[in-house]
Scaffold this active site. Structure first.
Site, PDB file in Angstrom:
ATOM      1  N   ARG A 173       0.829  -1.216   0.000  1.00 44.58           N
ATOM      2  CA  ARG A 173       0.000   0.000   0.000  1.00 44.58           C
ATOM      3  C   ARG A 173       0.856   1.256   0.000  1.00 44.58           C
ATOM      4  O   ARG A 173       0.427   2.310  -0.482  1.00 44.58           O
ATOM      5  CB  ARG A 173      -0.990  -0.039   1.174  1.00 44.58           C
ATOM      6  CG  ARG A 173      -2.171  -0.936   0.874  1.00 44.58           C
ATOM      7  CD  ARG A 173      -2.920  -1.311   2.115  1.00 44.58           C
ATOM      8  NE  ARG A 173      -2.334  -2.485   2.740  1.00 44.58           N
ATOM      9  CZ  ARG A 173      -2.516  -2.842   3.992  1.00 44.58           C
ATOM     10  NH1 ARG A 173      -3.274  -2.118   4.776  1.00 44.58           N
ATOM     11  NH2 ARG A 173      -1.957  -3.928   4.473  1.00 44.58           N
TER      12      ARG A 173
ATOM     13  N   GLU B 248       4.873  -8.725  14.744  1.00 43.03           N
ATOM     14  CA  GLU B 248       4.245  -9.037  16.031  1.00 43.03           C
ATOM     15  C   GLU B 248       4.669 -10.450  16.489  1.00 43.03           C
ATOM     16  O   GLU B 248       4.999 -10.656  17.641  1.00 43.03           O
ATOM     17  CB  GLU B 248       2.730  -8.939  15.880  1.00 43.03           C
ATOM     18  CG  GLU B 248       2.054  -8.541  17.168  1.00 43.03           C
ATOM     19  CD  GLU B 248       0.563  -8.316  16.960  1.00 43.03           C
ATOM     20  OE1 GLU B 248       0.137  -8.133  15.797  1.00 43.03           O
ATOM     21  OE2 GLU B 248      -0.146  -8.342  17.971  1.00 43.03           O
TER      22      GLU B 248
HETATM   23  P1  AMP Z   1       3.912  -2.478  11.972  1.00 35.86           P
HETATM   24  O1  AMP Z   1       5.225  -3.006  11.467  1.00 35.86           O
HETATM   25  O2  AMP Z   1       3.424  -3.234  13.181  1.00 35.86           O
HETATM   26  O3  AMP Z   1       3.948  -0.980  12.213  1.00 35.86           O
HETATM   27  O4  AMP Z   1       2.809  -2.781  10.870  1.00 35.86           O
HETATM   28  C1  AMP Z   1       2.664  -1.932   9.781  1.00 35.86           C
HETATM   29  C2  AMP Z   1       2.284  -2.659   8.519  1.00 35.86           C
HETATM   30  O5  AMP Z   1       1.272  -3.621   8.718  1.00 35.86           O
HETATM   31  C3  AMP Z   1       1.773  -1.670   7.501  1.00 35.86           C
HETATM   32  O6  AMP Z   1       2.333  -1.958   6.226  1.00 35.86           O
HETATM   33  C4  AMP Z   1       0.276  -1.841   7.528  1.00 35.86           C
HETATM   34  O7  AMP Z   1      -0.258  -1.745   6.249  1.00 35.86           O
HETATM   35  C5  AMP Z   1       0.031  -3.223   8.142  1.00 35.86           C
HETATM   36  N1  AMP Z   1      -0.962  -3.204   9.242  1.00 35.86           N
HETATM   37  C6  AMP Z   1      -0.708  -3.419  10.577  1.00 35.86           C
HETATM   38  N2  AMP Z   1      -1.829  -3.342  11.314  1.00 35.86           N
HETATM   39  C7  AMP Z   1      -2.840  -3.060  10.454  1.00 35.86           C
HETATM   40  C8  AMP Z   1      -4.263  -2.837  10.610  1.00 35.86           C
HETATM   41  N3  AMP Z   1      -4.862  -2.881  11.803  1.00 35.86           N
HETATM   42  N4  AMP Z   1      -4.977  -2.546   9.491  1.00 35.86           N
HETATM   43  C9  AMP Z   1      -4.384  -2.486   8.281  1.00 35.86           C
HETATM   44  N5  AMP Z   1      -3.059  -2.693   8.063  1.00 35.86           N
HETATM   45  C10 AMP Z   1      -2.285  -2.976   9.130  1.00 35.86           C
END
Ligand code: AMP
Length: 182
Positions: free
Chosen positions: A65, A102
């Site tokens: 995205r 995660e």
């Molecule tokens: P993070 O590394 O935990 O910051 O996760 C970010 C990535 O995961 C991004 O590329 C987001 O598009 C996707 N992502 C994580 N949580 C969500 C959510 N609740 N809804 C949509 N996309 C998410």
């Protein structure tokens, strides 16, 4: 800070899918925002507003995205676009970075010649959650000599403290709307 009107417009343009891709996750679906000409334009304009008038060499977008939003942002600020991709997708010589998810870890890659030393770069993705993905991207960009001016996201999930993580790396963070929860 963004205005309350803008915030409400953008919030209304995002669709939430509960329990996707697994129970407990509120998936913030931006395809509805992308399909809304006004909301898409406002989001792109607002994301880079603090850096309007600054020299930006490249916008780096995180698969997938981040490619859509980052491509539009790059056009808007007359910068080049650099894709940061999942391992094994880029055809030329790459540099890679392991980043924390995660549960577990993954690897992201960028072409080694995508950035010139000293390039002023803005990092873009749709959403920041734990910040693990964006942190990996910042490290990857810095590894090849980029100056990371900022990281921009349409959505922040502040409870997961990703923006805090990036600020600790001395990266200014711009987000347009926040949602509670994960
Ligand atoms: P993070 O590394 O935990 O910051 O996760 C970010 C990535 O995961 C991004 O590329 C987001 O598009 C996707 N992502 C994580 N949580 C969500 C959510 N609740 N809804 C949509 N996309 C998410």
């Amino acid at each position: 800070m963004t205005s309350p009107v803008l915030e409400n417009d953008l919030r209304a343009a995002i669709r939430t899918i509960p329990d996707y891709p697994k129970p407990g996750i509120m998936f913030r679906d931006i395809t509805t925002l992308l399909g809304n000409p006004r909301a898409f334009r406002r989001a792109v304009d607002e994301l880079v507003q603090p850096w309007a008038g600054s020299k930006i060499d490249k916008v780096a977008g995180i698969e997938a995205r981040g490619f859509i939003i980052g491509g539009a942002v790059a056009h808007q600020v007359s910068a080049g676009f650099v894709p940061i991709r999942k391992k094994g997708k880029l055809p030329h010589q790459t540099v890679s970075m392991t980043y924390l998810l995660e549960y577990g870890s993954d690897e992201m890659e960028m072409h080694v010649d995508a950035i010139n030393k000293g390039d002023r770069v803005i990092l873009v993705d749709d959403l920041i959650a734990t910040g693990g993905t964006a942190e990996g991207a910042v490290k990857l960009l810095r590894q090849v000599g980029a100056e990371v001016l900022a990281a921009c996201f349409i959505i922040d999930l502040p409870e997961l403290r990703g923006a805090e993580k990036l600020r600790k790396l001395d990266v200014p963070v711009r987000t347009l709307i926040a949602f509670e929860g994960h």
